[in-house]
Design a protein around this motif. Structure first.
Motif, PDB file in Angstrom:
ATOM      1  N   THR A   1      28.830  21.614 -30.100  1.00 53.56           N
ATOM      2  CA  THR A   1      28.964  21.323 -31.526  1.00 53.56           C
ATOM      3  C   THR A   1      27.650  21.570 -32.248  1.00 53.56           C
ATOM      4  OG1 THR A   1      30.659  19.645 -31.096  1.00 53.56           O
ATOM      5  CG2 THR A   1      29.516  19.530 -33.217  1.00 53.56           C
ATOM      6  N   LEU A   2      26.561  21.091 -31.668  1.00 47.78           N
ATOM      7  CA  LEU A   2      25.248  21.279 -32.276  1.00 47.78           C
ATOM      8  C   LEU A   2      24.912  22.763 -32.409  1.00 47.78           C
ATOM      9  CD1 LEU A   2      22.599  20.167 -33.368  1.00 47.78           C
ATOM     10  CD2 LEU A   2      21.783  19.965 -31.000  1.00 47.78           C
ATOM     11  N   SER A   3      25.229  23.547 -31.377  1.00 49.53           N
ATOM     12  CA  SER A   3      24.957  24.974 -31.413  1.00 49.53           C
ATOM     13  C   SER A   3      25.698  25.648 -32.570  1.00 49.53           C
ATOM     14  CB  SER A   3      25.370  25.612 -30.083  1.00 49.53           C
ATOM     15  OG  SER A   3      25.178  27.009 -30.106  1.00 49.53           O
ATOM     16  N   SER A   4      26.955  25.270 -32.770  1.00 45.83           N
ATOM     17  CA  SER A   4      27.741  25.844 -33.865  1.00 45.83           C
ATOM     18  C   SER A   4      27.169  25.458 -35.221  1.00 45.83           C
ATOM     19  CB  SER A   4      29.202  25.377 -33.771  1.00 45.83           C
ATOM     20  OG  SER A   4      29.820  25.871 -32.608  1.00 45.83           O
ATOM     21  N   TRP A   5      26.766  24.198 -35.352  1.00 40.24           N
ATOM     22  CA  TRP A   5      26.206  23.740 -36.618  1.00 40.24           C
ATOM     23  C   TRP A   5      24.878  24.421 -36.923  1.00 40.24           C
ATOM     24  CZ3 TRP A   5      27.352  20.152 -40.556  1.00 40.24           C
ATOM     25  CH2 TRP A   5      28.657  19.649 -40.496  1.00 40.24           C
TER      26      TRP A   5
END
Length: 330
Positions: A37-41
């Motif tokens: 999720t962090l990578s996508s954000w």
């Protein structure tokens, strides 16, 4: 993240928006984050945000502890970016307009925050508030928090926190920019553009709806109707099929099969016709309420001295964590 990539950033660029302001709860989890999720954000939100002055107000889900803002995910995750993060009250000037930025109010900063609200000369305030009497989700109202009259000195107050968009003419809860659970079904989401000169607030509806219902009744349907229908709109969506009348199980199976061929995120069937004695009101409840709506209604009906508002919030936090828990199997 399609919302940000395909609508949010293209719209604010086209409209000449000069700054991005986030009113708190950047992520729903307050104690940890999924690395994927962090990578996508990072790629689809933080990176394009760098083209603008960005201001992030701490919300209650941004902070690890409930009685202090000292440990905040926003601060820890955004250190490499040149973003402004507000964990204390601060007046900020946009053009000729002074705006008071107010973080989540807790036991530790209560006196400081209330003092800032009373002493400021700003006529506009942005924050993350818990206010009694406002609608948190559709049909679920807050029963605790600050009084509405605490904001009467301001011309306009914009707040995060509650997921449902509502206002009383002075205090505006802007709601979620996108759907997160079935509680958001049929509750229009989106973002806002605030004009610092005219002080007009414009709502931009989110075009991406991911929670969808199909009301199934095969009284006047045949095989051709089912197989020739277009189900492409259900790709990556959460679909609830509400069976009102089913006379042919094969047709029903064909419907589900064709929905699934379009790669929905989830398909749930609510078969209300299995008991002809079910009342119309119960059928309506089954098809319209999600888990937390039912839990909230149960809490409201309890005869207890426990603060029902706090109990409702606790159950929502537990429900959210339960849905997001990842299991490792051998």
């Amino acid at each position: 993240m399609d919302f940000y990539e395909n609508q949010f950033f293209p719209t604010i660029k086209e409209r000449g928006v000069e700054a991005i302001i986030h009113l708190g709860d950047l992520f729903d989890r307050r104690k940890y984050i999924n690395f994927n999720t962090l990578s996508s954000w990072r790629e689809k939100f933080f990176k394009p945000c760098q083209e603008y002055p960005c201001h992030f107000i701490l919300g209650n889900h941004d902070v690890y502890y409930k009685n202090t803002n000292d440990v905040a995910s926003t601060d820890l995750l955004l250190r490499e970016y040149d973003f402004e993060i507000y964990n204390v009250p601060k007046e900020v000037k946009f053009g000729t307009l002074d705006i008071l930025f107010m973080p989540w109010i807790n036991d530790e900063n209560y006196e400081e925050c209330i003092s800032a609200i009373k002493e400021t000369k700003s006529q506009v305030m942005f924050g993350h508030f818990q206010v009694d009497g406002f609608e948190m989700h559709t049909g679920v109202y807050s029963q605790e928090g600050m009084r509405k009259d605490a904001f009467e000195k301001f011309d306009i107050v914009l707040s995060g926190h509650f997921h449902h968009k509502s206002d009383n003419g002075t205090l505006y809860y802007l709601g979620n920019p996108y759907e997160m659970t079935w509680q958001d079904y049929a509750d229009q989401k989106g973002f806002h553009i605030f004009d610092t000169e005219s002080r007009e607030l414009e709502f931009i509806p989110n075009e991406n709806v991911i929670f969808k219902k199909i009301y199934y009744d095969d009284t006047d349907k045949d095989f051709t109707d089912i197989v020739n229908a277009d189900y492409s709109e259900y790709k990556n969506c959460y679909v609830k099929v509400v069976v009102q009348k089913k006379s042919d199980s094969y047709l029903m199976e064909q419907l589900i099969q064709r929905i699934e061929q379009n790669d929905p995120s989830s398909v749930v069937v609510v078969d209300t016709h299995i008991d002809s004695m079910i009342s119309d009101q119960l059928i309506e409840d089954i098809e319209s309420e999600d888990t937390m709506s039912i839990v909230s209604r149960y809490i409201e009906a309890l005869e207890t001295n426990v603060n029902k508002g706090e109990l409702d919030i606790l159950m929502r936090d537990l429900h959210t964590e339960a849905l997001q828990t990842e299991f490792i199997t051998s």
